[in-house]
Design an enzyme around this catalytic site. Sequence first.
Site, PDB file in Angstrom:
ATOM      1  N   LYS A  13      27.724  27.840  29.264  1.00 23.75           N
ATOM      2  CA  LYS A  13      27.275  27.055  28.112  1.00 23.75           C
ATOM      3  C   LYS A  13      27.502  25.558  28.321  1.00 23.75           C
ATOM      4  CE  LYS A  13      29.714  28.903  24.843  1.00 23.75           C
ATOM      5  NZ  LYS A  13      30.535  29.804  25.702  1.00 23.75           N
ATOM      6  N   ARG A  88      31.997  30.188  14.794  1.00 23.95           N
ATOM      7  CA  ARG A  88      32.568  31.229  15.655  1.00 23.95           C
ATOM      8  C   ARG A  88      32.481  32.615  15.015  1.00 23.95           C
ATOM      9  NH1 ARG A  88      35.499  29.537  20.021  1.00 23.95           N
ATOM     10  NH2 ARG A  88      36.159  27.355  20.053  1.00 23.95           N
ATOM     11  N   ARG A 123      37.789  32.206  40.712  1.00 24.97           N
ATOM     12  CA  ARG A 123      38.008  30.760  40.800  1.00 24.97           C
ATOM     13  C   ARG A 123      39.391  30.434  41.359  1.00 24.97           C
ATOM     14  NH1 ARG A 123      36.134  28.907  34.761  1.00 24.97           N
ATOM     15  NH2 ARG A 123      33.873  29.123  35.011  1.00 24.97           N
ATOM     16  N   ARG A 156      44.262  29.709  37.863  1.00 18.25           N
ATOM     17  CA  ARG A 156      44.764  29.359  36.535  1.00 18.25           C
ATOM     18  C   ARG A 156      44.915  30.612  35.678  1.00 18.25           C
ATOM     19  NH1 ARG A 156      40.401  24.646  35.455  1.00 18.25           N
ATOM     20  NH2 ARG A 156      39.110  26.472  35.857  1.00 18.25           N
ATOM     21  N   ARG A 167      39.533  37.553  26.390  1.00 20.10           N
ATOM     22  CA  ARG A 167      38.661  36.548  25.775  1.00 20.10           C
ATOM     23  C   ARG A 167      37.286  37.139  25.479  1.00 20.10           C
ATOM     24  NH1 ARG A 167      38.616  31.405  29.457  1.00 20.10           N
ATOM     25  NH2 ARG A 167      37.467  30.507  27.707  1.00 20.10           N
TER      26      ARG A 167
END
Length: 215
Positions: A13, A88, A123, A156, A167
Site C-alpha cells: 500500500k 480501520r 526481509r 526485525r 497482524r
Amino acid sequence: MKVLLLGAPGAGKGTQAQFITAAFGIPQISTGDMLRAAIKAGTPLGLEAKKIIDEGGLVRDDIIIGMVKERIAQGDCKNGFLFDGFPRTLAQAEAMVEAGVDLDAVVEIDVPDAVIVNRMSGRRVHLPSGRTYHIAFNPPKTEGKDDVTGEDLIQRDDDKEETVKKRLEVYHGQTAVLIGFYSQITGERAPKYIKVDGTQAVEAVKAQVLAALGK
C-alpha cells in the site's frame, strides 16, 4: 479524487499510495500523523486526545472522525485526499458515512496471506544504513552480511513469521470487512470499488490502479 487504500500489511500500500498522491496532487492522510499534528497544535480535539493517550486509553472514534473532518477541510485537500490506515473498522466506516465524508474510490491491493508471509519474513535489514535485503528476491552477496560494510543483517521483530501472521489475523478480523461494506453502498454516494492483484510487479499494479482511477 477521494481515495481509500485497503490491503493487508505487506501488500504494498505504501508504494502505491505514493503513486496515487503524486498523480492526483492530493495529500496522504493517516490518523497517526493527524493525531500528532492536532496534539502539537493544541486544538480542542488534540488536547482531548492527548488526555486519553496520557491515561493509557484508546482515542475514541468520535474524536478521530472530528479530526478527519477538520483535516479534509484544509486547503491541500481541495482536490481530494488519500486515506491510509483509516477507517480501520466497520464502526469507523459507518461513522464516516454518517458524517457525510464520501469517497470516490476504494482501492484494494489484494495479496494472499502466504505471499505476504513470504515477503515479510524474508526481509533482512542493515540497521545503521537502513539497507534492506530479501533472502529470496534480493539476497546479499554474503548470507547474513551487508554488501557494503560486511556487518550483520537482522530480522526485525515486525517481520518475524509469527508476528506477520498475527497482524494478518487482525487485518482480516477488522479491516477486511470494510471491503464488503464499501462494495454494498449504492446510489450517488457509492464509491468505485477497485481490486488489483498485488502479486504483480510494482509498475503493473501502478498502471492498473491509475488507469482505474482515470489517470
